[in-house]
Design a protein around this motif. Sequence first.
Motif, PDB file in Angstrom:
ATOM      1  N   VAL A  56      57.343  77.444   0.173  1.00  0.00           N
ATOM      2  CA  VAL A  56      57.175  77.123   1.597  1.00  0.00           C
ATOM      3  C   VAL A  56      56.058  76.102   1.786  1.00  0.00           C
ATOM      4  O   VAL A  56      56.196  75.146   2.561  1.00  0.00           O
ATOM      5  N   VAL A  57      54.951  76.290   1.066  1.00  0.00           N
ATOM      6  CA  VAL A  57      53.820  75.360   1.166  1.00  0.00           C
ATOM      7  C   VAL A  57      54.227  73.966   0.696  1.00  0.00           C
ATOM      8  O   VAL A  57      53.884  72.957   1.326  1.00  0.00           O
ATOM      9  N   ILE A  58      54.961  73.905  -0.412  1.00  0.00           N
ATOM     10  CA  ILE A  58      55.426  72.608  -0.922  1.00  0.00           C
ATOM     11  C   ILE A  58      56.346  71.933   0.092  1.00  0.00           C
ATOM     12  O   ILE A  58      56.230  70.731   0.365  1.00  0.00           O
ATOM     13  N   PHE A  59      57.261  72.723   0.686  1.00  0.00           N
ATOM     14  CA  PHE A  59      58.186  72.178   1.687  1.00  0.00           C
ATOM     15  C   PHE A  59      57.425  71.644   2.901  1.00  0.00           C
ATOM     16  O   PHE A  59      57.688  70.520   3.377  1.00  0.00           O
ATOM     17  N   LEU A  60      56.464  72.433   3.396  1.00  0.00           N
ATOM     18  CA  LEU A  60      55.687  72.003   4.563  1.00  0.00           C
ATOM     19  C   LEU A  60      54.832  70.783   4.228  1.00  0.00           C
ATOM     20  O   LEU A  60      54.663  69.889   5.063  1.00  0.00           O
ATOM     21  N   GLY A  61      54.307  70.761   2.983  1.00  0.00           N
ATOM     22  CA  GLY A  61      53.510  69.615   2.568  1.00  0.00           C
ATOM     23  C   GLY A  61      54.328  68.331   2.528  1.00  0.00           C
ATOM     24  O   GLY A  61      53.894  67.285   3.021  1.00  0.00           O
ATOM     25  N   LEU A  62      55.534  68.420   1.951  1.00  0.00           N
ATOM     26  CA  LEU A  62      56.417  67.256   1.897  1.00  0.00           C
ATOM     27  C   LEU A  62      56.832  66.828   3.298  1.00  0.00           C
ATOM     28  O   LEU A  62      56.913  65.622   3.600  1.00  0.00           O
ATOM     29  N   GLN A  64      54.135  59.453   7.083  1.00  0.00           N
ATOM     30  CA  GLN A  64      54.678  58.164   6.648  1.00  0.00           C
ATOM     31  C   GLN A  64      55.492  57.513   7.762  1.00  0.00           C
ATOM     32  O   GLN A  64      55.399  56.300   7.979  1.00  0.00           O
ATOM     33  N   GLN A  65      56.272  58.310   8.488  1.00  0.00           N
ATOM     34  CA  GLN A  65      57.072  57.775   9.585  1.00  0.00           C
ATOM     35  C   GLN A  65      56.185  57.284  10.728  1.00  0.00           C
ATOM     36  O   GLN A  65      56.471  56.254  11.356  1.00  0.00           O
ATOM     37  N   ILE A  66      55.104  58.030  10.993  1.00  0.00           N
ATOM     38  CA  ILE A  66      54.183  57.624  12.060  1.00  0.00           C
ATOM     39  C   ILE A  66      53.503  56.303  11.700  1.00  0.00           C
ATOM     40  O   ILE A  66      53.379  55.395  12.535  1.00  0.00           O
TER      41      ILE A  66
END
Length: 207
Positions: free
Chosen positions: A177-183, A190-192
């Motif tokens: 979950v942490v990896i998913f939220l981090g990505l 990056q989009q911002i």
Amino acid sequence: MSLIKELKYSLHVAVRPFDGYWDLKYENKGRLRVALLVLLAVTVTMIVKRQYAGYVVNDNYPLSLNSINEFKYIVLPFLLWCISNWSLTTLMDGEGKFKDIMIATGYAMLPLVLVNIPNILLSNVITLRESSFYYLLDSFAMLWFVWLLFIGTKTVHQYSVMKTITTMLLTLVVMGVVIFLGLLFFSLIQQIISFGYTLYQEITLRE
């Protein structure tokens, strides 16, 4: 206790984990610097393994390997495990502090060093038919590590067997979950940044 004696005691923990982890927890024999030294040793041996393991068992192209990448593949999962386990066990009445978890996890990684060093040497003298011995030792190191991690987690948090297994599995889920939220977070950033740069270009061109 000197560093040499502390390192010798880490071998005692690896061989006799029930007594060793109990002393680490309640006799204050565990040292964070030893855990970090073991982590460093694991990282170095993994880099050496990918670079210099025999061609029979090594599919890596040495010139394309990046030591910094290898470093983060060991250190980041270690930190992520410790953080996730600490976050989870604080909600599950665990007795271990974050430092205790780091020490227990670091000491548990010692078999990866003890087995990988002779295994690297072995890989350079074996034939293709004998490569099964290499993979057997590799699997043995990993099972030994998981066993020590299990005993360490159980002792540090004073859990039952089933609660320890459940906690370890949930820790892996939390890591995911942490990896998913981090990505997701880095993708959003990056989009911002991309949007801001595009907006800046539009304003600049209109002027």
